[in-house]
Design a protein around this motif. Structure first.
Motif, PDB file in Angstrom:
ATOM      1  N   PHE A 169       6.606   2.264   0.423  1.00  0.00           N
ATOM      2  CA  PHE A 169       7.155   1.472   1.521  1.00  0.00           C
ATOM      3  C   PHE A 169       6.379   1.745   2.807  1.00  0.00           C
ATOM      4  O   PHE A 169       5.977   0.825   3.506  1.00  0.00           O
ATOM      5  N   THR A 170       6.161   3.016   3.117  1.00  0.00           N
ATOM      6  CA  THR A 170       5.440   3.363   4.338  1.00  0.00           C
ATOM      7  C   THR A 170       4.022   2.791   4.295  1.00  0.00           C
ATOM      8  O   THR A 170       3.531   2.283   5.305  1.00  0.00           O
ATOM      9  N   ALA A 171       3.383   2.832   3.133  1.00  0.00           N
ATOM     10  CA  ALA A 171       2.042   2.262   3.003  1.00  0.00           C
ATOM     11  C   ALA A 171       2.069   0.758   3.272  1.00  0.00           C
ATOM     12  O   ALA A 171       1.194   0.235   3.966  1.00  0.00           O
ATOM     13  N   SER A 172       3.076   0.057   2.759  1.00  0.00           N
ATOM     14  CA  SER A 172       3.185  -1.396   2.990  1.00  0.00           C
ATOM     15  C   SER A 172       3.479  -1.695   4.447  1.00  0.00           C
ATOM     16  O   SER A 172       2.873  -2.589   5.045  1.00  0.00           O
ATOM     17  N   LEU A 173       4.424  -0.960   5.038  1.00  0.00           N
ATOM     18  CA  LEU A 173       4.788  -1.174   6.432  1.00  0.00           C
ATOM     19  C   LEU A 173       3.595  -0.947   7.353  1.00  0.00           C
ATOM     20  O   LEU A 173       3.394  -1.688   8.317  1.00  0.00           O
TER      21      LEU A 173
END
Length: 197
Positions: free
Chosen positions: A105-109
């Motif tokens: 999620f953090t990578a996508s955000l």
């Protein structure tokens, strides 16, 4: 003939719901549940998906207006493109920082497709991160070079969290400015909001 009238009514209703959203009149309670999460009412308050048990005991969902006010955006329904780019899900119930616990999620955000093009979602998670005492731009900078270290910083920042930021002038944040050092992940004061708006 009755079936064509029914079809016409259905099409009219669907078109009127679409037209209402495109004209900027967004009322959370009238949004279908598949458009609720990441929408902002015309009043400037975030829409949230909530669940409840109906009379038969089955779990159902409804769209409600939260008390979270978004500065600079009102009457907005997030695009599918941003939902996909940011790795979020329209079936999220409520507003929570729990998503930060998933490294993907953090990578996508933090990806350019999300962080540079989806101000509504970035603003939401910027404020959630600040509520946990974390400065999202620094996390995203660290995510580029060392994703595990960024996750460690997120996990270790719990506890003494600073209160969420109050929206400030967009000039306070420059996207190309150097990110704070790793030791600056825990905020001593509210961080400025990203300058997307």
């Amino acid at each position: 003939m009755a079936s064509s009238t029914k079809l016409s009514f259905t099409l009219f209703f669907a078109f009127s719901m679409f037209l209402q959203g495109t004209l900027g009149e967004v009322i959370c309670e009238t949004l279908p549940t598949n458009l609720c999460s990441f929408a902002i009412a015309s009043s400037g308050k975030r829409c949230v998906l909530e669940n409840y048990r109906n009379q038969e005991g089955k779990l159902e969902y409804t769209c409600k207006t939260s008390e979270v006010v978004v500065e600079r955006i009102a009457g907005y329904i997030e695009s599918d493109q941003c939902v996909n780019a940011c790795g979020v899900d329209r079936s999220f119930v409520g507003i929570s920082s729990d998503a930060f616990l998933a490294p993907q999620f953090t990578a996508s955000l933090c990806s350019p497709a999300c962080y540079q093009n989806c101000p509504n979602i970035v603003d939401l998670y910027f404020n959630l991160a600040a509520g946990e005492g974390v400065y999202l731009p620094a996390v995203c900078e660290k995510q580029k070079s060392n994703p595990r270290r960024a996750m460690l910083a997120l996990l270790s920042s719990g506890g003494g969290a600073a209160p969420g930021p109050v929206a400030t002038d967009s000039a306070d944040f420059v996207a190309d400015a150097p990110a704070p050092s790793f030791s600056d992940f825990v905020a001593d004061a509210p961080a400025p909001a990203p300058a997307f708006f």
